[in-house]
Motif scaffolding. Structure first.
Motif, mmCIF file in Angstrom:
data_model
loop_
_atom_site.group_PDB
_atom_site.id
_atom_site.type_symbol
_atom_site.label_atom_id
_atom_site.label_comp_id
_atom_site.label_asym_id
_atom_site.label_seq_id
_atom_site.Cartn_x
_atom_site.Cartn_y
_atom_site.Cartn_z
ATOM 1 N N VAL A 158 -17.767 -42.526 -2.940
ATOM 2 C CA VAL A 158 -16.549 -42.421 -2.144
ATOM 3 C C VAL A 158 -15.780 -41.228 -2.657
ATOM 4 C CG1 VAL A 158 -16.385 -44.873 -1.612
ATOM 5 C CG2 VAL A 158 -15.307 -44.010 -3.676
ATOM 6 N N GLU A 159 -14.843 -40.727 -1.852
ATOM 7 C CA GLU A 159 -14.064 -39.570 -2.247
ATOM 8 C C GLU A 159 -12.707 -39.600 -1.574
ATOM 9 O OE1 GLU A 159 -15.284 -35.841 0.115
ATOM 10 O OE2 GLU A 159 -17.106 -37.049 0.050
ATOM 11 N N LYS A 165 -6.725 -46.370 -11.019
ATOM 12 C CA LYS A 165 -7.614 -45.211 -10.920
ATOM 13 C C LYS A 165 -9.045 -45.649 -10.660
ATOM 14 C CE LYS A 165 -8.692 -40.831 -13.182
ATOM 15 N NZ LYS A 165 -8.227 -39.867 -14.208
ATOM 16 N N VAL A 166 -9.587 -45.232 -9.502
ATOM 17 C CA VAL A 166 -10.970 -45.536 -9.142
ATOM 18 C C VAL A 166 -11.770 -44.267 -8.846
ATOM 19 C CG1 VAL A 166 -10.321 -47.799 -8.220
ATOM 20 C CG2 VAL A 166 -10.434 -45.831 -6.676
ATOM 21 N N LEU A 167 -11.084 -43.133 -8.758
ATOM 22 C CA LEU A 167 -11.734 -41.842 -8.512
ATOM 23 C C LEU A 167 -11.481 -40.944 -9.709
ATOM 24 C CD1 LEU A 167 -10.621 -41.264 -4.801
ATOM 25 C CD2 LEU A 167 -12.727 -42.342 -5.608
ATOM 26 N N ASN A 168 -12.465 -40.142 -10.056
ATOM 27 C CA ASN A 168 -12.317 -39.285 -11.236
ATOM 28 C C ASN A 168 -11.463 -38.067 -10.929
ATOM 29 O OD1 ASN A 168 -13.979 -37.352 -9.952
ATOM 30 N ND2 ASN A 168 -15.827 -38.157 -10.926
ATOM 31 N N ASP A 169 -11.364 -37.163 -11.882
ATOM 32 C CA ASP A 169 -10.467 -36.020 -11.737
ATOM 33 C C ASP A 169 -11.002 -34.961 -10.779
ATOM 34 O OD1 ASP A 169 -8.750 -37.286 -13.410
ATOM 35 O OD2 ASP A 169 -9.239 -36.109 -15.192
ATOM 36 N N LEU A 170 -12.206 -35.176 -10.247
ATOM 37 C CA LEU A 170 -12.726 -34.326 -9.178
ATOM 38 C C LEU A 170 -12.537 -34.984 -7.810
ATOM 39 C CD1 LEU A 170 -16.053 -33.056 -10.806
ATOM 40 C CD2 LEU A 170 -13.861 -31.852 -10.620
ATOM 41 N N ALA A 224 -1.041 -52.423 -1.120
ATOM 42 C CA ALA A 224 -1.983 -51.527 -1.782
ATOM 43 C C ALA A 224 -2.376 -50.417 -0.817
ATOM 44 C CB ALA A 224 -3.227 -52.281 -2.247
ATOM 45 N N ASN A 225 -2.371 -49.191 -1.300
ATOM 46 C CA ASN A 225 -2.794 -48.054 -0.486
ATOM 47 C C ASN A 225 -4.148 -47.549 -0.967
ATOM 48 O OD1 ASN A 225 -1.762 -45.827 1.568
ATOM 49 N ND2 ASN A 225 -2.847 -44.780 -0.077
ATOM 50 N N MET A 226 -5.049 -47.286 -0.005
ATOM 51 C CA MET A 226 -6.361 -46.720 -0.304
ATOM 52 C C MET A 226 -6.579 -45.484 0.557
ATOM 53 S SD MET A 226 -8.650 -50.216 -0.640
ATOM 54 C CE MET A 226 -10.167 -49.330 -1.022
ATOM 55 N N SER A 227 -6.204 -44.338 0.037
ATOM 56 C CA SER A 227 -6.441 -43.078 0.740
ATOM 57 C C SER A 227 -7.791 -42.518 0.293
ATOM 58 C CB SER A 227 -5.313 -42.083 0.450
ATOM 59 O OG SER A 227 -4.136 -42.451 1.130
ATOM 60 N N LEU A 228 -8.836 -43.246 0.630
ATOM 61 C CA LEU A 228 -10.191 -42.893 0.227
ATOM 62 C C LEU A 228 -11.154 -43.555 1.195
ATOM 63 C CD1 LEU A 228 -11.209 -45.769 -1.133
ATOM 64 C CD2 LEU A 228 -9.964 -44.909 -3.096
ATOM 65 N N GLY A 229 -12.394 -43.195 1.103
ATOM 66 C CA GLY A 229 -13.369 -43.824 1.976
ATOM 67 C C GLY A 229 -14.755 -43.255 1.820
#
Length: 411
Positions: free
Chosen positions: A100-101, A202-207, A232-237
């Motif tokens: 995911v990103e 935090k579920v996404l790394n620094d990239l 909860a906000n999830m601006s990812l997918g």
């Protein structure tokens, strides 16, 4: 009893013997390359008791253990180990882990266009009086020391396996947090629900990358704290589809986890995605239990169109040319050239449905501040009922549906 049964099942996976180091090494080589999987256990099996035993017996590497939103764990396993584990009677199903990103597209007027400055709860007047709501930002982390954010440091959680803390080294999560709740203190920017307590997850790394197992770790943490976290906000997918509902999620562990967290009372707001495609092919955007938000191009905070583009080319007051669309989209909110908080106490202007989603999450926070007993479905309905069609349509929106534009003037 659960612990004893778990040990027996793990031993059975290696022919009933006590697991010795040599046997573990052999198991590791039989199946080839290690891949990442999400293992969902059957009801009544204690994941925290059996996870390490099951994975270790097959020469794998244990990742996250889930106990609130989902009963299971993530692990790196060979294909042969996966097959053997799938036959274990304690295992419900095994799902391949997927990347995911972030859904930000490039480098905000959105508060004005959403009429947050008219909200009596937001009470935007330059005086720091904080909205009493807790919002989890499931993202790249948050700048834990940003002076324009009310970061709940004690609630920070790091689920990104290659990161050392929930501190943001990317910027995306900090930007999202500012749109939700930047302080109304006459400095920097102001958010939709000024001063809301931000829980960095935090579920996404620094990239800006991660995996579904990391995301589930974040959802699991939110579910475990559902007595405190309202939104909860999830601006990812990532790619995927909604093949079922909360009664039958069809082997989708992330969907099952969100269902559990929503059932616990947390309202989830998610980005539709930036591929100018139908949101039905992206998750979590496709899930019915969340509030999925597409992006509006708006360059001056006012309806009517005609404003010149600022940070990127698009047409004022129209559906953003990159935004996903479709029946799964529940709201539209400003998502082009949005200014918000950034790393090192700074500010930045970027675009994407990632920027639209936190506007709606902030709106949900305002509603929950006055309606604490409202269910996630009631929050969604309230946002849709309060929304307007005061934006230029049709434009790039290809589904024939004019989504309601977020408006929180009466919240």
């Amino acid at each position: 009893m659960r612990t004893k049964m778990g040990v027996a099942i793990a031993a059975c996976a290696v022919a009933g013997a006590t697991v010795a180091p040599a046997q573990i090494a052999a198991a590791d080589t039989l199946g080839g390359v290690l891949d990442s999987y999400i293992v969902v256990l059957k009801d009544g099996i204690d994941a925290s008791s059996v996870a390490q035993q099951q994975v270790g017996a097959l020469g794998g590497t244990l990742g996250h253990v889930y106990s609130s939103a989902l009963n299971g764990y993530s692990a790196e396993l060979t294909d042969l180990a996966r097959q053997r584990l799938a036959a274990n009677p304690a295992v419900d199903y095994i799902q391949a882990d997927t990347p995911v990103e972030t859904t930000a597209q490039s480098v905000p007027t959105g508060i004005d266009r959403s009429d947050a400055e008219q909200s009596p709860t937001a009470a935007i007047d330059g005086v720091d009086e904080r909205v009493d709501v807790d919002v989890a930002v499931i993202d790249t982390g948050v700048d834990l020391d940003h002076p324009d954010l009310n970061v709940y440091r004690e609630g920070a959680r790091n689920c990104a396996l290659l990161s050392l803390s929930a501190n943001d080294g990317h910027g995306h999560g900090t930007h999202v947090a500012g749109t939700i709740g930047a302080l109304d203190d006459a400095n920097g920017v102001v958010g939709m629900a000024p001063g809301a307590r931000v829980w960095p997850v935090k579920v996404l790394n620094d990239l800006g990358f991660g995996s579904t197992s990391d995301v589930i770790c974040g959802i699991d943490y939110v579910a475990a704290n559902a007595d405190q976290i309202e939104v909860a906000n999830m601006s990812l997918g990532g790619s995927g589809s909604d093949d079922g509902d909360c009664g039958a999620t069809d082997g989708d562990a992330q969907h099952e986890a969100i269902c559990s967290a929503v059932a616990a009372g947390v309202t989830f707001v998610v980005a539709a995605g930036n591929d100018h495609a139908d949101a039905k092919d992206f998750v979590p955007a496709a899930y019915d239990e969340v509030i999925t938000v597409s992006a509006l191009a708006d360059f001056n905070g006012q309806p009517g169109g005609g404003a010149a583009p600022t940070c990127r080319d698009d047409v004022d007051d129209t559906f953003a040319d990159f935004s996903n669309y479709g029946e799964d989209v529940d709201l539209i909110a400003p998502g082009v050239c949005i200014e918000s908080t950034w790393l090192s106490g700074g500010y930045n202007t970027i675009s994407g449905t990632s920027m639209a989603s936190p506007h709606a999450a902030g709106g949900a926070a305002l509603y929950k501040a006055n309606n604490p007993s409202a269910t996630p479905e009631q929050v969604k309905q309230a946002l849709q009922d309060a929304g307007t069609t005061d934006w230029t349509w049709p434009s790039e929106d290809e589904d024939g549906i004019q989504e309601k534009l977020l408006n929180v003037a009466n919240f």
